[in-house]
Scaffold this active site. Structure first.
Site, PDB file in Angstrom:
ATOM      1  CE  LYS A   1      -8.128   6.069   7.567  1.00 14.49           C
ATOM      2  NZ  LYS A   1      -9.095   5.097   6.994  1.00 14.49           N
TER       3      LYS A   1
ATOM      4  N   GLY B   1      -6.498  13.542 -10.632  1.00 21.48           N
ATOM      5  CA  GLY B   1      -7.462  14.213 -11.495  1.00 21.48           C
ATOM      6  C   GLY B   1      -8.055  15.462 -10.875  1.00 21.48           C
TER       7      GLY B   1
ATOM      8  CG  ASP C   1       1.266  -1.345   5.251  1.00 24.62           C
ATOM      9  OD1 ASP C   1       1.788  -2.198   5.977  1.00 24.62           O
ATOM     10  OD2 ASP C   1       1.030  -0.177   5.618  1.00 24.62           O
TER      11      ASP C   1
ATOM     12  CE  LYS D   1      -1.420  -0.055 -27.167  1.00 24.09           C
ATOM     13  NZ  LYS D   1      -0.761  -1.383 -27.148  1.00 24.09           N
TER      14      LYS D   1
ATOM     15  CG  ASP E   1       2.084   4.938  10.224  1.00 25.99           C
ATOM     16  OD1 ASP E   1       2.080   4.253   9.192  1.00 25.99           O
ATOM     17  OD2 ASP E   1       1.613   4.547  11.311  1.00 25.99           O
TER      18      ASP E   1
ATOM     19  CG  ASP F   1      -8.207   9.318  19.100  1.00 29.04           C
ATOM     20  OD1 ASP F   1      -7.610  10.205  18.467  1.00 29.04           O
ATOM     21  OD2 ASP F   1      -7.871   8.112  19.050  1.00 29.04           O
TER      22      ASP F   1
ATOM     23  CG  ASN G   1      -2.568   7.339  15.746  1.00 36.46           C
ATOM     24  OD1 ASN G   1      -3.502   8.126  15.859  1.00 36.46           O
ATOM     25  ND2 ASN G   1      -2.670   6.052  16.109  1.00 36.46           N
TER      26      ASN G   1
ATOM     27  CD  GLU H   1      -0.493   4.439   6.197  1.00 39.05           C
ATOM     28  OE1 GLU H   1      -0.470   3.243   5.873  1.00 39.05           O
ATOM     29  OE2 GLU H   1      -0.450   4.829   7.384  1.00 39.05           O
TER      30      GLU H   1
END
Length: 480
Positions: A251, A344, A358, A444, A248, A207, A159, A275
């Site tokens: 986003k 899920g 982290d 359990k 890494d 960006d 990034n 990540e």
């Protein structure tokens, strides 16, 4: 593509502003709400029963895995491993133990020279001498891992990149390329930095993702820059031997570029994981029961990356640790009766974890409760998704937790639990969680001793496999 009920993604939180490419120990700009610090992870749980270990993966000259449905990943470093001296040698000395764990993939630290000792502020990408060891030691480790049948994954930080010199404008935006290598040069100028980077005077395209304050954001919309990065990734693949990427801060640039970097290097069958530290929903200090928005963000990102990359399941981590810490195990079933995290909705693309460098380790930004770590592993190692074990949990928290993780991994392997194994949640109450996984394993969680009719019956073929503080696991052989 929407997965589950449609939910709007929360906007990315504001980044911390800085005025230069500077680094302080423990400083990582995080993309989620930070919870209060807690005590360092300690040995956790009661003694676990240790049935016979599952057969270890066969050794061979190269990893035998195609795809990653059956993967079990180990993060081979913590935040301060770079300060331990000769870390690559330390990991190489434990390869036999990692094989015995039935691990398949090893996530290794960022390979390049870096302004920060930990590797997350890279500068000279082709310089593989780092605080973890020399280039020769890295290549030796990767070769030995492959010979042991383990798949080496590099931690890729693309990034941003730290400049080597001040540019004519007095800003850090001049990059050198001091190491002789094949492929395109990386002696870039400010054209390689996004045009709207607020600090480093870039002249590139706007960006395509979130800004990363401490270092120049690279202009991934520039084809020349992408080609140079692809050349470097292929160098890591062919000259070093890496066979997958941990990406890494994904986003920070558009997901479509993730697909390109993977497709043009290791290929989409390789285990690559991004990540994307997604923001979770809180009401004050209380985690909201519904985290559909967080998992929708991850599903949207995976779709935008053309399904070429998995994602770390931050929702499962956040929900699970609140559930065991506050005795709120009802959190572990969503309104559709499924696990409430990414597992899920899209388990085959979810990499589950208890802590990483982290959240836990010596940073402790968002740690799992120290006395419930074994119970956390009981959950992720018996449930779908691709589980990731933290080195410090397996090797640094005492024999009790080490043996618990090893035993749980053996249960997973011998019962054929893989990333998309179905789960039937039988109970999810404040002090009791019961789930049957693939018809072969029952987990359990919780302090309730009397399970009543939910107790797996020996007459039905169930036998206790292992237990510890607030967890128990049963297994049974194939049914006629």
């Amino acid at each position: 593509m929407l997965r589950g009920p449609a939910a709007a993604a929360r906007p990315a939180p504001a980044r911390r502003a800085v005025t230069a490419c500077r680094w302080a120990p423990g400083h990582r700009t995080l993309g989620t709400r930070l919870r209060p610090r807690a005590a360092a992870v300690q040995q956790a749980g009661a003694a676990s029963a240790a049935p016979g270990a599952a057969p270890a993966p066969a050794r061979g000259a190269e990893p035998a895995h195609t795809g990653y449905k059956d993967a079990l990943m180990v993060q081979t470093f913590g935040w301060d491993s770079c300060h331990k001296g000769g870390w690559y040698k330390t990991v190489q000395a434990q390869l036999d133990e990692l094989v015995a764990l039935s691990a398949t993939h090893l996530w290794l630290p960022p390979p390049s020279q870096s302004v920060s000792d930990q590797g997350y502020m890279p500068g000279q990408l082709y310089n593989l001498n780092s605080k973890y060891g020399t280039a020769e030691e890295l290549k030796s480790l990767v070769a030995a891992a492959r010979a042991a049948g383990l798949v080496p994954i590099a931690d890729i930080v693309i990034n941003h990149r730290c400049a080597d010199e001040l540019g004519a404008d007095g800003k850090w935006n001049s990059f050198r390329d001091d190491v002789t290598h094949t492929g395109r040069k990386i002696d870039w100028g400010k054209w390689a930095i996004t045009g709207n980077d607020p600090v480093f005077g870039g002249t590139g395209n706007p960006d395509t993702g979130a800004d990363y304050g401490p270092a120049p954001d690279l202009d991934h919309a520039n084809p020349e820059l992408r080609e140079a990065l692809t050349d470097w990734l292929n160098f890591l693949r062919t000259d070093v031997g890496f066979a997958g990427w941990r990406l890494d801060f994904v986003k920070g640039y558009a997901a479509r570029f993730v697909d390109e970097y993977i497709s043009d290097t290791v290929g989409v069958e390789a285990l690559c994981v991004g990540e994307y530290w997604v923001d979770m929903a809180w009401s004050g200090s209380e985690l909201d029961a519904n985290q559909d928005a967080a998992r929708q963000v991850l599903c949207d990102w995976i779709d935008a990356a053309a399904k070429s990359c998995a994602a770390f399941d931050f929702p499962t981590k956040g929900i699970l640790q609140e559930a065991v810490k506050k005795q709120q195990l009802w959190r572990l079933r969503d309104k559709a009766g499924k696990p409430p995290g990414l597992i899920g909705w899209w388990p085959a693309k979810a990499v589950t974890f208890i802590d990483n460098h982290d959240t836990g380790s010596t940073q402790q930004h968002w740690p799992f409760p120290a006395d419930r770590v074994a119970a956390g592993y009981a959950y992720i190692l018996t449930h779908p998704g691709v589980p990731c074990v933290l080195w410090e949990h397996h090797f640094g928290c005492g024999a009790e937790l080490h043996n618990a993780i090893k035993t749980l991994a053996a249960v997973r392997r011998r019962n054929g639990i893989v990333s998309d194994t179905p789960v039937r949640i039988v109970a999810a109450e404040a002090d009791l969680y019961v789930a049957e996984v693939g018809g072969r394993v029952t987990l359990k969680l919780g302090p309730r001793y009397d399970m009543g009719p939910l107790l797996p019956k020996e007459a039905d073929g169930w036998k206790t496999a292992t237990w510890g503080k607030d967890y128990c696991v049963w297994e049974r052989g194939p049914q006629a």
